[in-house]
Design a protein around this motif. Sequence first.
Motif, mmCIF file in Angstrom:
data_model
loop_
_atom_site.group_PDB
_atom_site.id
_atom_site.type_symbol
_atom_site.label_atom_id
_atom_site.label_comp_id
_atom_site.label_asym_id
_atom_site.label_seq_id
_atom_site.Cartn_x
_atom_site.Cartn_y
_atom_site.Cartn_z
ATOM 1 N N ASP A 173 0.858 -1.189 0.000
ATOM 2 C CA ASP A 173 0.000 0.000 0.000
ATOM 3 C C ASP A 173 0.890 1.233 0.000
ATOM 4 O OD1 ASP A 173 -2.124 -1.701 0.235
ATOM 5 O OD2 ASP A 173 -2.547 -1.258 2.340
ATOM 6 N N ALA A 174 0.458 2.259 -0.702
ATOM 7 C CA ALA A 174 1.218 3.513 -0.687
ATOM 8 C C ALA A 174 1.184 4.095 0.722
ATOM 9 C CB ALA A 174 0.600 4.492 -1.676
ATOM 10 N N ASP A 175 2.256 4.774 1.097
ATOM 11 C CA ASP A 175 2.347 5.362 2.439
ATOM 12 C C ASP A 175 1.543 6.662 2.467
ATOM 13 O OD1 ASP A 175 2.995 6.399 4.865
ATOM 14 O OD2 ASP A 175 5.165 6.528 4.504
ATOM 15 N N MET A 176 0.443 6.626 3.197
ATOM 16 C CA MET A 176 -0.436 7.796 3.281
ATOM 17 C C MET A 176 -0.226 8.578 4.582
ATOM 18 S SD MET A 176 -2.158 8.089 0.572
ATOM 19 C CE MET A 176 -2.862 7.262 -0.835
ATOM 20 N N GLY A 177 0.685 8.122 5.403
ATOM 21 C CA GLY A 177 0.969 8.839 6.652
ATOM 22 C C GLY A 177 0.085 8.428 7.805
ATOM 23 N N SER A 178 -1.028 7.791 7.524
ATOM 24 C CA SER A 178 -1.877 7.206 8.575
ATOM 25 C C SER A 178 -2.713 6.116 7.920
ATOM 26 C CB SER A 178 -2.784 8.275 9.221
ATOM 27 O OG SER A 178 -3.805 8.680 8.334
ATOM 28 N N PRO A 179 -3.069 5.099 8.722
ATOM 29 C CA PRO A 179 -3.875 4.024 8.138
ATOM 30 C C PRO A 179 -5.337 4.434 7.952
ATOM 31 C CG PRO A 179 -2.949 3.375 10.300
ATOM 32 C CD PRO A 179 -2.747 4.857 10.137
ATOM 33 N N PHE A 180 -6.062 3.635 7.175
ATOM 34 C CA PHE A 180 -7.505 3.822 6.980
ATOM 35 C C PHE A 180 -8.217 3.802 8.348
ATOM 36 C CE2 PHE A 180 -11.434 1.123 6.754
ATOM 37 C CZ PHE A 180 -12.288 2.119 6.297
ATOM 38 N N ASP A 181 -9.168 4.714 8.531
ATOM 39 C CA ASP A 181 -9.972 4.806 9.757
ATOM 40 C C ASP A 181 -9.125 5.100 10.994
ATOM 41 O OD1 ASP A 181 -12.510 4.708 8.748
ATOM 42 O OD2 ASP A 181 -13.002 2.697 9.451
ATOM 43 N N PHE A 182 -8.020 5.798 10.819
ATOM 44 C CA PHE A 182 -7.219 6.218 11.965
ATOM 45 C C PHE A 182 -7.774 7.576 12.383
ATOM 46 C CE2 PHE A 182 -3.322 7.808 14.057
ATOM 47 C CZ PHE A 182 -3.108 6.745 14.926
ATOM 48 N N PHE A 183 -8.530 7.579 13.482
ATOM 49 C CA PHE A 183 -9.265 8.785 13.882
ATOM 50 C C PHE A 183 -8.350 9.722 14.668
ATOM 51 C CE2 PHE A 183 -12.990 5.611 13.919
ATOM 52 C CZ PHE A 183 -13.151 5.743 12.557
ATOM 53 N N ASN A 189 1.411 11.198 -2.074
ATOM 54 C CA ASN A 189 0.509 10.045 -2.270
ATOM 55 C C ASN A 189 -0.949 10.440 -2.048
ATOM 56 O OD1 ASN A 189 2.539 8.270 -2.963
ATOM 57 N ND2 ASN A 189 2.834 7.503 -0.870
ATOM 58 N N ARG A 190 -1.187 11.227 -1.007
ATOM 59 C CA ARG A 190 -2.562 11.695 -0.756
ATOM 60 C C ARG A 190 -3.056 12.536 -1.934
ATOM 61 N NH1 ARG A 190 -3.169 13.331 5.665
ATOM 62 N NH2 ARG A 190 -2.420 11.358 6.497
ATOM 63 N N PRO A 236 2.185 18.850 10.364
ATOM 64 C CA PRO A 236 3.539 19.057 9.814
ATOM 65 C C PRO A 236 4.351 17.762 9.798
ATOM 66 C CG PRO A 236 2.985 20.780 11.393
ATOM 67 C CD PRO A 236 1.885 19.780 11.462
ATOM 68 N N ALA A 237 3.900 16.776 10.576
ATOM 69 C CA ALA A 237 4.656 15.515 10.644
ATOM 70 C C ALA A 237 4.612 14.717 9.329
ATOM 71 C CB ALA A 237 4.108 14.670 11.781
ATOM 72 N N LEU A 238 3.681 15.034 8.463
ATOM 73 C CA LEU A 238 3.594 14.276 7.194
ATOM 74 C C LEU A 238 4.828 14.528 6.328
ATOM 75 C CD1 LEU A 238 -0.081 14.705 5.885
ATOM 76 C CD2 LEU A 238 0.964 12.647 6.845
ATOM 77 N N THR A 239 5.344 13.453 5.719
ATOM 78 C CA THR A 239 6.497 13.618 4.825
ATOM 79 C C THR A 239 6.007 14.084 3.454
ATOM 80 O OG1 THR A 239 6.395 11.386 3.959
ATOM 81 C CG2 THR A 239 7.693 11.711 5.989
ATOM 82 N N LYS A 240 6.977 14.506 2.640
ATOM 83 C CA LYS A 240 6.660 14.941 1.276
ATOM 84 C C LYS A 240 6.005 13.813 0.493
ATOM 85 C CE LYS A 240 9.543 18.587 -0.507
ATOM 86 N NZ LYS A 240 10.730 18.921 -1.255
#
Length: 295
Positions: free
Chosen positions: A196-206, A225-226, A216-220
Motif C-alpha cells: 500500500d502507498a504510504d499515506m501517513g496514517s492508516p484507513f480509519d485512523f481517527f 501520495n494523498r 507538519p509531521a507528514l512527509t513529502k
Amino acid sequence: MRSRVTGVGSGQEYNKIPRRDGAFTKEKKAITVNVKRRVAAALFAALLAFAPQRPAAAGPSLDASGFVLVGEAAPDVIQEIRYATTFNFVGCRVDGYEQPCALLTREAAAALKNVSDDLIRQGYRLKIYDAYRPQRAVDHFVRWARDAGDCSMKKWFYPALDKSQIFKKGYVSARSAHCRGSTVDVTLFEMSSGRDADMGSPFDFFDEISRFDGTPALTKRQRANRRLLRDAMTKRGFRAISGEWWHFTLKDEPYPTAAFDFPVSAESLRGRAAAGAPAEERDENMKVPEEIPEK
Ligand SMILES: C[C@@H](N)C(=O)N[C@H](C)C(=O)O
Ligand SMILES: [Zn+2]
C-alpha cells in the motif's frame, strides 16, 4: 308556458319567474347556497375519512436495483472490506456486511472504473475498504459509540482520542453518505513495491493526522501520495472531504437524499425479496438467474 331563470343574490338562490307585464317575480329556492356549501364540505370530509391514508414517511430503502458489484464493474480494484472482518474500529463484523464485497450505484462504480484505469497506467491499483454501507451498519456504529466500556480497538484506530469524541469530531457519521451508495473509502496500492502507498496514517485512523492536510509531521512522499489519490478521484467526478484522506463521494450521485438498508452481499442484487428476506427465503431466491449488471 312560463320559463324559469335562476339567479343568485346575497348567498340566497332564487328562481326568477317572468310575469305577464314583463317583470320577474323572485321565488326563494328551497336550499340556500350556504347549506349547499355545508353539505359539500361534509361530503368532502366523509370522503377524506374513508380515503386510504398516506403511508408514513419512508424509511431506508431495500431496493438494490440501481446497484452493482464493484468486482464486476471494476475488477481491477482490490477489495479489503474491513467492516466485513474483525479488523476495524468496532472490533467485530459490522451488522449488514454479510459478504466481503463492495457494492455501489451503477454510476459510482463506472466512475471508479475510470479512476482505476487511470491509476493502472501510472503504476497503481486502487484498493477499496468500504463502499455502500447499509443503515443498519451505521446504527451498529452508533450503538458501539454509546458503550464507553468497549475500547478493544483503541490502540489501532483512535489511540489519542476519547471514544466519546468520534462522532462529535465527524470521524463517523450517524447519517453517512455511504448509505446513499456513491461513497467510497479507498487507498493506493503501489505495484512497484507490492505494498500500500504510504499515506501517513492508516484507513480509519481517527486523528488529526488523517486530515488531508494532516499535520507538519507528514512527509513529502505521504503528502504526494494523498494528492495523487485525491487528484485521480476528483478528475473522475468524486469530491473529497478535508477530515479523512480516504473518503470520496460521487458529485453527481444518483440518490442524493436516499438511505439504503439492504445487506452488503451479492444476493442483495438478485431482487428486492432477497434483500430483506430471512436466510431460508434467500436460499430460495438464489435460484433466480443472476442479473448481469449493465456496463
Ligand atoms: C468511518 C469512516 N470510514 C467514514 O466513512 N466516516 C464518514 C464520516 C462516515 O461515517 O460517513
Ligand atoms: Zn468513508
